[in-house]
Write an enzyme that holds these catalytic residues in place. Structure first.
Site, short mmCIF file in Angstrom:
data_model
loop_
_atom_site.label_atom_id
_atom_site.label_comp_id
_atom_site.label_asym_id
_atom_site.label_seq_id
_atom_site.Cartn_x
_atom_site.Cartn_y
_atom_site.Cartn_z
N SER A 138 0.84 -1.19 0.00
CA SER A 138 0.00 0.00 0.00
C SER A 138 0.88 1.25 0.00
O SER A 138 1.72 1.40 -0.87
CB SER A 138 -0.95 -0.07 1.19
OG SER A 138 -1.98 0.89 1.10
N ASP A 291 -8.16 -4.89 -6.35
CA ASP A 291 -7.84 -3.72 -5.53
C ASP A 291 -8.51 -2.49 -6.14
O ASP A 291 -8.28 -2.16 -7.31
CB ASP A 291 -6.33 -3.53 -5.48
CG ASP A 291 -5.86 -2.53 -4.45
OD1 ASP A 291 -6.63 -1.63 -4.09
OD2 ASP A 291 -4.70 -2.65 -4.01
N HIS A 320 -8.04 -4.73 -1.88
CA HIS A 320 -6.78 -4.22 -1.35
C HIS A 320 -6.33 -5.03 -0.14
O HIS A 320 -5.13 -5.21 0.09
CB HIS A 320 -6.94 -2.74 -0.97
CG HIS A 320 -5.66 -2.09 -0.55
ND1 HIS A 320 -4.61 -1.87 -1.43
CD2 HIS A 320 -5.25 -1.59 0.65
CE1 HIS A 320 -3.63 -1.27 -0.80
NE2 HIS A 320 -3.98 -1.10 0.47
#
Length: 346
Positions: A138, A291, A320
């Protein structure tokens, strides 16, 4: 430097302090504190350093599920440096800063600013010629992209997962939504709150959850293996988690996320293809296929412009959160370890 026990028990977090830091914005900050943890030790050849920055709501210990004894990243073999993102409450943040820069007045830090501070830390602690690997999930992956682009001769390998080199417009708009949910709480008071804006923090977490997973995650009730009987149970857990965060810290990191772009600096002048093409590191770019933050299609386009990059998506219905360290898709960690083994063996 100090070793970490094999069980990776918690230990005191050292702080690196930089003085008179000039930010990308042009603003100068008198003092910036960068919190970090080290797992393992630098070897005699000085070629085993791994940089593993934290993610949006990650603290240093949150990265521990990604490595361990016998894993692809092993503190017995590698020296793993985990620097904390500015704004995460361990490094300099609105919540732990005093004086005129405290709270809502805290300055804006870019990913570029974070990585420049991390490079100063690496030079101070290790004096290495190259970093073996920069890796992250991330926002940690956004920092990995930044490292590879800003220091192309210094980074041997990079593995950003569930991340892209720039924040897309769609991603930016999602973040505007969660910001609005938080700041609509009257107790937020423009960031000058006397008590936590609890309703806004709950709304932030609740709005966030729907984007963190995928449609199929909810259709297939994949929250049940995580211990939640209903989707409402999951939402309440997200509310509780965000109540533990300072509102200004969250908004500080949202701004950093929204302005992620490896090309917006004096080296590349906003030319993203040139920035990607300048990366010399061997890379595996690893999105999750569902995602909604860092889309597979964008990751594929970016990887195609990096000379030594392999595009290796992870198929998952978990969105995600396929790669979240606390409760990932069951297949993700073995998939990640295989990719790290492949990258490190080259």
């Amino acid at each position: 430097m100090f070793p970490i026990p094999l069980g990776m028990e918690r230990y005191s977090m050292p702080i690196h302090i930089e003085r008179d830091v000039r930010l990308q914005s042009g603003r100068t900050v008198d003092e910036v504190r960068l919190s970090y943890a080290i797992y393992g030790e630098l070897n005699a050849a000085r070629d085993n350093l791994v940089i593993f920055p934290t993610y949006f709501t990650g603290r240093q210990s949150c990265n521990e599920p990604y490595f361990g004894q016998g894993r692809a990243l092993d503190p017995n073999i590698h020296c793993i440096l985990v620097p904390s993102l500015i704004g995460n409450s361990d490094s300099s943040s609105p919540s732990n800063t005093t004086g005129p820069d405290a709270g809502a007045a805290f300055p804006n830090f870019t990913i570029h600013d974070n990585v420049r501070l991390q490079r100063a830390l690496v030079d101070k602690l290790f004096q290495v010629e190259r970093v073996a690997l920069v890796i992250g999930w991330s926002m940690g992956g956004c920092q990995a992209f930044e490292w590879a682009a800003q220091f192309p001769d210094f980074v041997a390998r990079a593995l950003p997962f569930c991340a892209t080199a720039m924040c897309s417009t769609h991603n930016h708009v999602f973040l505007e939504g969660v910001k609005a949910a938080l700041t609509a709480d009257g107790d937020w008071a423009g960031g000058n709150y006397s008590a936590p804006p609890a309703r806004g923090l709950r709304a932030f977490g609740r709005a966030y959850a729907g984007w963190a997973y995928s449609r199929e995650f909810f259709n297939r009730r994949l929250y049940r293996p995580l211990g939640f009987e209903t989707s409402e149970d999951l939402l309440q857990d997200w509310e509780r988690d965000h109540l533990s965060w300072d509102a200004n810290d969250l908004l500080c990191k949202v701004w950093t996320w929204q302005h992620a772009d490896i090309s917006v600096n004096g080296r590349y002048h906003g030319d993203l293809p040139t920035a990607l093409n300048a990366i010399k590191a061997r890379m595996i770019v690893m999105p999750a296929t569902t995602d909604m933050y860092f889309a597979e299609t964008q990751a594929s386009r970016e990887a195609s412009l990096i000379p030594n990059a392999e595009f290796r998506p992870f198929f998952s219905h978990w969105g995600h959160c396929a790669a979240t360290p606390s409760a990932p898709d069951p297949g993700f960690l073995p998939f990640l370890d295989d990719a790290i083994f492949d990258l490190m063996s080259e």
